[in-house]
Design a protein around this motif. Structure first.
Motif, short mmCIF file in Angstrom:
data_model
loop_
_atom_site.label_atom_id
_atom_site.label_comp_id
_atom_site.label_asym_id
_atom_site.label_seq_id
_atom_site.Cartn_x
_atom_site.Cartn_y
_atom_site.Cartn_z
N ARG A 14 -49.55 -30.70 65.74
CA ARG A 14 -49.54 -31.57 64.65
C ARG A 14 -50.25 -32.90 65.50
O ARG A 14 -51.01 -33.47 64.59
CB ARG A 14 -48.20 -31.78 64.23
CG ARG A 14 -47.99 -32.76 63.16
CD ARG A 14 -46.60 -33.24 62.86
NE ARG A 14 -46.10 -33.79 64.01
CZ ARG A 14 -44.89 -33.66 64.85
NH1 ARG A 14 -43.93 -32.57 64.22
NH2 ARG A 14 -44.32 -34.36 65.94
N ASP A 15 -49.75 -33.19 66.39
CA ASP A 15 -50.04 -34.40 67.06
C ASP A 15 -51.52 -34.50 67.26
O ASP A 15 -52.20 -35.45 67.36
CB ASP A 15 -49.12 -34.85 68.21
CG ASP A 15 -47.82 -35.32 67.91
OD1 ASP A 15 -47.57 -35.53 66.75
OD2 ASP A 15 -46.95 -35.23 68.72
N GLY A 16 -52.05 -33.24 67.90
CA GLY A 16 -53.34 -33.16 68.43
C GLY A 16 -54.11 -33.04 67.18
O GLY A 16 -55.17 -34.00 67.15
N ARG A 17 -53.89 -32.63 66.05
CA ARG A 17 -54.56 -32.57 64.77
C ARG A 17 -54.77 -33.97 64.17
O ARG A 17 -55.98 -34.43 64.06
CB ARG A 17 -53.96 -31.73 63.83
CG ARG A 17 -54.79 -31.59 62.39
CD ARG A 17 -53.84 -30.83 61.42
NE ARG A 17 -53.54 -29.32 62.04
CZ ARG A 17 -52.56 -28.84 61.72
NH1 ARG A 17 -51.64 -29.18 60.81
NH2 ARG A 17 -52.21 -27.32 62.29
N ARG A 18 -53.74 -34.67 64.47
CA ARG A 18 -53.60 -36.25 63.87
C ARG A 18 -54.71 -36.98 64.76
O ARG A 18 -55.63 -37.80 64.17
CB ARG A 18 -52.22 -36.81 63.88
CG ARG A 18 -51.46 -36.26 62.52
CD ARG A 18 -50.34 -36.91 62.96
NE ARG A 18 -49.04 -36.57 61.85
CZ ARG A 18 -48.01 -36.65 61.75
NH1 ARG A 18 -47.29 -37.15 62.72
NH2 ARG A 18 -47.12 -36.22 60.91
N GLU A 19 -54.61 -36.78 65.95
CA GLU A 19 -55.41 -37.70 66.91
C GLU A 19 -56.88 -37.40 66.69
O GLU A 19 -57.62 -38.15 66.79
CB GLU A 19 -54.73 -37.41 68.28
CG GLU A 19 -55.48 -38.35 69.44
CD GLU A 19 -55.27 -38.10 70.79
OE1 GLU A 19 -55.66 -38.68 71.86
OE2 GLU A 19 -53.89 -37.40 70.95
N LEU A 20 -57.12 -36.19 66.60
CA LEU A 20 -58.62 -35.93 66.34
C LEU A 20 -59.15 -36.21 65.20
O LEU A 20 -60.21 -36.75 65.18
CB LEU A 20 -58.57 -34.16 66.59
CG LEU A 20 -60.00 -33.58 66.59
CD1 LEU A 20 -60.80 -34.05 67.80
CD2 LEU A 20 -59.91 -32.15 66.40
N LEU A 21 -58.41 -36.23 63.94
CA LEU A 21 -58.89 -36.61 62.77
C LEU A 21 -59.00 -37.96 62.74
O LEU A 21 -59.85 -38.62 62.08
CB LEU A 21 -57.89 -36.13 61.49
CG LEU A 21 -58.08 -34.73 61.54
CD1 LEU A 21 -56.79 -34.36 60.29
CD2 LEU A 21 -59.52 -34.14 60.73
N ARG A 22 -58.03 -38.84 63.38
CA ARG A 22 -58.33 -40.20 63.36
C ARG A 22 -59.31 -40.63 64.30
O ARG A 22 -60.22 -41.79 63.83
CB ARG A 22 -56.89 -40.96 64.13
CG ARG A 22 -55.70 -40.81 62.93
CD ARG A 22 -54.75 -41.76 63.26
NE ARG A 22 -53.72 -41.79 62.47
CZ ARG A 22 -52.28 -41.30 62.46
NH1 ARG A 22 -52.01 -40.87 63.68
NH2 ARG A 22 -51.57 -41.35 61.41
N ALA A 23 -59.59 -39.98 65.26
CA ALA A 23 -61.02 -40.42 65.85
C ALA A 23 -62.15 -40.14 65.22
O ALA A 23 -63.00 -40.84 65.19
CB ALA A 23 -60.97 -39.67 67.46
#
Length: 82
Positions: A14-23
Motif C-alpha cells: 500500500r505504502d509503495g503504491r502510494r509513494e510511486l503514484l505520488r512521484a
C-alpha cells in the motif's frame, strides 16, 4: 488464508503504491520513462520499485506507452489517490 507478518507486507504494498503514484503525478504531465522510474528507491517499502510498477500497471492505474526511448508510464488522468 493467513501468513505470519502478512499485515506488514500488505502495508509495504500500500505504502509503495502510494509513494510511486505520488512521484508520477508530481512529474511533468504525470508521465515518466520506465527506466528512470525503476532506478528510484522507495523509502516506505522494502519491496522493489519494479514490483510496485508492475502492481500499478496490473491494477490499471498506469498506462504503458511504447516510445523510441523505451516504455513510458502515464498515470490515468481520472485516478483518485485516496
Amino acid at each position: 488464508f493467513s501468513m505470519p507478518n502478512m499485515g506488514l507486507v500488505l502495508g509495504w504494498i500500500r505504502d509503495g503504491r502510494r509513494e510511486l503514484l505520488r512521484a508520477m503525478k508530481g512529474a511533468r504531465f504525470g508521465q515518466v520513462l520506465f527506466e528512470k522510474l525503476s532506478k528510484r528507491r522507495l523509502a516506505r517499502s522494502k519491496l522493489g520499485t519494479v514490483f510496485h510498477i508492475r502492481d500499478v500497471v496490473g491494477r490499471g492505474d498506469v498506462e504503458v506507452v511504447a516510445t523510441g526511448q523505451g516504455p513510458l508510464l502515464r498515470v490515468r488522468p481520472d485516478l483518485d489517490m485516496d
